[in-house]
Design a protein around this motif. Structure first.
Motif, PDB file in Angstrom:
ATOM      1  N   LEU A   1       0.823  -1.210   0.000  1.00 27.22           N
ATOM      2  CA  LEU A   1       0.000   0.000   0.000  1.00 27.22           C
ATOM      3  C   LEU A   1       0.859   1.265   0.000  1.00 27.22           C
ATOM      4  CD1 LEU A   1      -2.786  -1.033   2.530  1.00 27.22           C
ATOM      5  CD2 LEU A   1      -2.929  -0.980   0.034  1.00 27.22           C
TER       6      LEU A   1
ATOM      7  N   TRP B   1       1.341   4.236  -2.872  1.00 28.29           N
ATOM      8  CA  TRP B   1       1.195   5.652  -2.526  1.00 28.29           C
ATOM      9  C   TRP B   1       2.430   6.428  -2.997  1.00 28.29           C
ATOM     10  CZ3 TRP B   1       4.084   8.146   1.516  1.00 28.29           C
ATOM     11  CH2 TRP B   1       3.757   9.491   1.651  1.00 28.29           C
TER      12      TRP B   1
ATOM     13  N   MET C   1      -3.796   4.749  -5.429  1.00 31.33           N
ATOM     14  CA  MET C   1      -4.871   3.771  -5.268  1.00 31.33           C
ATOM     15  C   MET C   1      -5.495   3.388  -6.606  1.00 31.33           C
ATOM     16  SD  MET C   1      -4.905   2.756  -2.209  1.00 31.33           S
ATOM     17  CE  MET C   1      -3.149   3.062  -2.043  1.00 31.33           C
TER      18      MET C   1
ATOM     19  N   LEU D   1      -3.078   0.910  -7.944  1.00 31.48           N
ATOM     20  CA  LEU D   1      -3.255  -0.346  -7.215  1.00 31.48           C
ATOM     21  C   LEU D   1      -4.513  -1.064  -7.686  1.00 31.48           C
ATOM     22  CD1 LEU D   1      -2.466  -2.343  -4.978  1.00 31.48           C
ATOM     23  CD2 LEU D   1      -3.739  -0.902  -3.379  1.00 31.48           C
TER      24      LEU D   1
ATOM     25  N   ILE E   1      -2.407  -7.957   1.200  1.00 31.08           N
ATOM     26  CA  ILE E   1      -2.968  -6.617   1.022  1.00 31.08           C
ATOM     27  C   ILE E   1      -4.304  -6.508   1.754  1.00 31.08           C
ATOM     28  CG2 ILE E   1      -3.884  -4.976  -0.673  1.00 31.08           C
ATOM     29  CD1 ILE E   1      -1.750  -5.956  -2.616  1.00 31.08           C
TER      30      ILE E   1
ATOM     31  N   ALA F   1      -5.263  -3.804   4.590  1.00 35.19           N
ATOM     32  CA  ALA F   1      -6.310  -2.828   4.281  1.00 35.19           C
ATOM     33  C   ALA F   1      -7.488  -2.900   5.248  1.00 35.19           C
ATOM     34  CB  ALA F   1      -6.795  -3.036   2.852  1.00 35.19           C
TER      35      ALA F   1
END
Length: 117
Positions: free
Chosen positions: A10, A14, A35, A38, A52, A56
């Motif tokens: 993550l 970013w 995002m 992703l 992930i 998350a």
């Protein structure tokens, strides 16, 4: 340990978003760009890796806390927004409708795919 690996994914996306915004000058948040990248990656993979998902899941619970500073910040610039209420109202309505429509469309597609298995 899986959550740490997922959190690294993550944060990496970013940072990729941050670099993309810096070099292209896009007027979009680096988090949004990251995002979106992703999401595109996960769409190509066709699944969300458990690492992930493990990273998350706790962040989703904190989402309201992450949004709150921006909402509170609006109160400090209310006088600057005074003449733009129609534009703000239109943006809120259109944005909400697009968000709900997109979410329902995606949910329908995913449920159809799940029932087809």
């Amino acid at each position: 340990m899986p959550a740490l690996n997922g959190f690294l994914w993550l944060v990496s996306y970013w940072l990729i978003g941050e670099v993309t915004v810096y070099f292209t000058g896009l007027p979009v948040s680096s988090g949004v760009v990251g995002m979106l990248l992703l999401t595109a990656t996960l769409a190509v993979w066709g699944r969300v890796p458990s690492t992930i998902a493990a990273a998350a899941q706790p962040l989703i619970g904190l989402l309201a806390m992450l949004i709150m500073p921006g909402v509170v910040g609006v109160f400090f610039i209310l006088d600057e927004l005074a003449g733009q209420w129609l534009a703000i109202l239109c943006a809120l309505i259109v944005g909400t409708l697009l968000s709900v429509t997109t979410t329902l469309w995606l949910l329908k597609r995913l449920l159809e795919k799940m029932h087809a298995r």
